[in-house]
Write a protein that holds these residues in place. Structure first.
Motif, mmCIF file in Angstrom:
data_model
loop_
_atom_site.group_PDB
_atom_site.id
_atom_site.type_symbol
_atom_site.label_atom_id
_atom_site.label_comp_id
_atom_site.label_asym_id
_atom_site.label_seq_id
_atom_site.Cartn_x
_atom_site.Cartn_y
_atom_site.Cartn_z
ATOM 1 N N LYS A 109 9.981 0.116 -4.019
ATOM 2 C CA LYS A 109 9.246 -0.773 -3.157
ATOM 3 C C LYS A 109 7.610 -0.976 -3.752
ATOM 4 O O LYS A 109 7.612 0.061 -4.818
ATOM 5 C CB LYS A 109 8.677 -0.129 -1.673
ATOM 6 C CG LYS A 109 7.443 -0.848 -1.283
ATOM 7 C CD LYS A 109 6.947 -0.261 -0.161
ATOM 8 C CE LYS A 109 5.699 -1.234 0.741
ATOM 9 N NZ LYS A 109 5.494 -1.015 2.153
ATOM 10 N N ASP A 110 7.825 -2.208 -4.640
ATOM 11 C CA ASP A 110 6.951 -2.818 -5.506
ATOM 12 C C ASP A 110 7.286 -3.157 -6.714
ATOM 13 O O ASP A 110 6.556 -2.766 -8.037
ATOM 14 C CB ASP A 110 5.635 -2.306 -5.325
ATOM 15 C CG ASP A 110 4.612 -2.452 -3.570
ATOM 16 O OD1 ASP A 110 5.510 -3.635 -2.920
ATOM 17 O OD2 ASP A 110 4.096 -1.824 -2.493
ATOM 18 N N LYS A 111 8.327 -1.531 -7.088
ATOM 19 C CA LYS A 111 8.545 -1.345 -8.815
ATOM 20 C C LYS A 111 9.490 -3.189 -9.099
ATOM 21 O O LYS A 111 10.068 -3.825 -8.420
ATOM 22 C CB LYS A 111 9.690 -0.412 -8.555
ATOM 23 C CG LYS A 111 8.956 0.668 -8.393
ATOM 24 C CD LYS A 111 10.377 1.930 -8.237
ATOM 25 C CE LYS A 111 9.159 2.974 -8.481
ATOM 26 N NZ LYS A 111 8.332 3.819 -8.936
#
Length: 413
Positions: free
Chosen positions: A341-343
């Motif tokens: 997530k969010d990478k």
């Protein structure tokens, strides 16, 4: 005379659902700059220009915009491109009259003359130096299908004899026109014996029992042989004059460590003076985490620990996650997506491997679902026939099935 040898562009290819227009355009921009930097006299493209027989309008625009820009940057540039097994011969040859205005010769198939004979003379192409004088000759032989081959009376495999006949006859035609100071080079899109193939991304070529052709189909009278089909850059038979350029981009995660390149070939009269490998930058990274399949908890920890630079989406790395399981894991994808997530990364593939017995980490099941998806129909038919009848698939059945596959691939064109 200086040639740039490249192959297997696969324009329009997507990687597990992600389109790759940005990377492909980066390569074309880099190649244009390399042609100018090396002051090339000719560009040789050895097949698989497009990834499918029915390429998108965008992929076709990329090719023709590149050829136009190359000619504008190097007004003396000769270009020769042949069809590979992924290409539609008819589609590739459709703009031939316009490409001739750019000194670009396209060879998609072996045409027939009004008398029914194969027009092999049209495959022999002169290459001019920057003064406009003929400096070399090129045998622009495309990927050969059974219909492209003249009938040859021989006790050996009919397909092999036909391929040998095409190269022998085109060489004889070139020799009848070349001087002692003019080199003769050959193009080919085929699988030679001794060549190392990618385990994932190269469509199998099989005609009877002649999937791999012997390098002896190429006469020592040739100065250089520019090959396409195998994505790993390599020379064949420990020679320096029979070479695969390899693909410019990794076509699968199995190719992440390949030395992607083009070849700069210098001819001195009829002699091969030098061959230089020019490495292609990696425009978008392909990551495999972990390096080998591991238990899910270890994989999640490794993904959470990833530190990646913030990049626009088109430049973000593609990621293959490799998980080792002992039983189905219903929440597998969700756990992986949560860890990412969010990478700034694009999850392209989750590879799952199952152990035969719990605790036995060296005994993986022979085929995963991904393995099955990567098998081609002809390979499956060969395996099933072997299992049922305990003998090899007959060559006539293999030939008929191969022809059916090719017709199916081209029927949409």
């Amino acid at each position: 005379m200086r040639l740039i040898h490249t192959a297997d562009w696969h324009l329009g290819q997507s990687l597990h659902g992600f389109e790759r227009r940005y990377e492909q355009q980066c390569f074309l921009n880099w190649l244009l700059a390399t042609l100018v930097d090396k002051q090339a006299d000719a560009l040789i493209i050895a097949g698989d220009i497009f990834d499918t027989a029915n390429p998108s309008a965008v992929a076709q625009q990329q090719l023709y915009q590149f050829l136009t820009a190359a000619r504008a940057s190097l007004p003396h540039l000769n270009t020769v491109l042949i069809a590979g097994n992924h290409d539609s011969p008819a589609r590739l040859e459709a703009p031939r009259p316009f490409l001739q205005l750019l000194d670009a010769v396209v060879s998609g198939q072996v045409w027939r003359l009004p008398n029914g004979q194969h027009d092999l003379a049209s495959l022999v192409v002169p290459l001019k130096d920057r003064t406009g004088a003929v400096a070399a000759w090129c045998l622009a032989v495309p990927f050969l299908r059974p219909a492209d081959l003249p009938k040859v009376t021989s006790e050996q495999d009919a397909f092999l004899a036909g391929v040998e006949g095409v190269y022998a006859q085109t060489l004889a035609i070139a020799q009848s026109q070349a001087t002692d100071q003019q080199a003769i080079i050959a193009l080919g899109h085929c699988y030679l014996q001794g060549g190392a193939a990618s385990q994932d991304s190269e469509r199998r070529i099989m005609i009877g029992n002649s999937e791999a052709l012997p390098a002896s189909i190429f006469s020592p009278a040739l100065t250089y042989v520019a090959l396409g089909h195998l994505h790993l850059a390599q020379s064949v038979g420990q020679t320096d004059w029979i070479r695969y350029a390899g693909s410019p981009l990794p076509m699968s995660f199995a190719e992440t460590q390949y030395p992607h390149q083009v070849l700069c070939v210098d001819l001195a009269g009829s002699r091969l003076a030098a061959v230089e490998s020019v490495r292609i930058p990696r425009f978008v990274e392909l990551l495999r985490v972990p390096a080998k399949p591991a238990p899910l908890d270890q994989v999640v920890a490794a993904l959470q620990a990833l530190e990646l630079a913030a990049l626009p989406e088109t430049e973000q790395p593609y990621l293959e996650v490799r998980v080792q399981l002992t039983a189905p894991e219903p929440g597998l994808r969700q756990r992986i997506e949560d860890a990412l997530k969010d990478k700034p990364v694009r999850l392209a593939k989750i590879e799952t491997r199952y152990l035969r017995t719990e605790g036995d980490e060296n005994e993986l099941a022979p085929l995963s679902l991904e393995d099955l998806a990567e098998l081609d129909p002809l390979h499956l038919l060969t395996e099933l026939y072997q299992q049922k009848y305990a003998t090899d698939l007959p060559s006539e059945l293999s030939q008929a099935f191969h022809q059916l596959l090719q017709e199916t691939q081209l029927e949409a064109v």
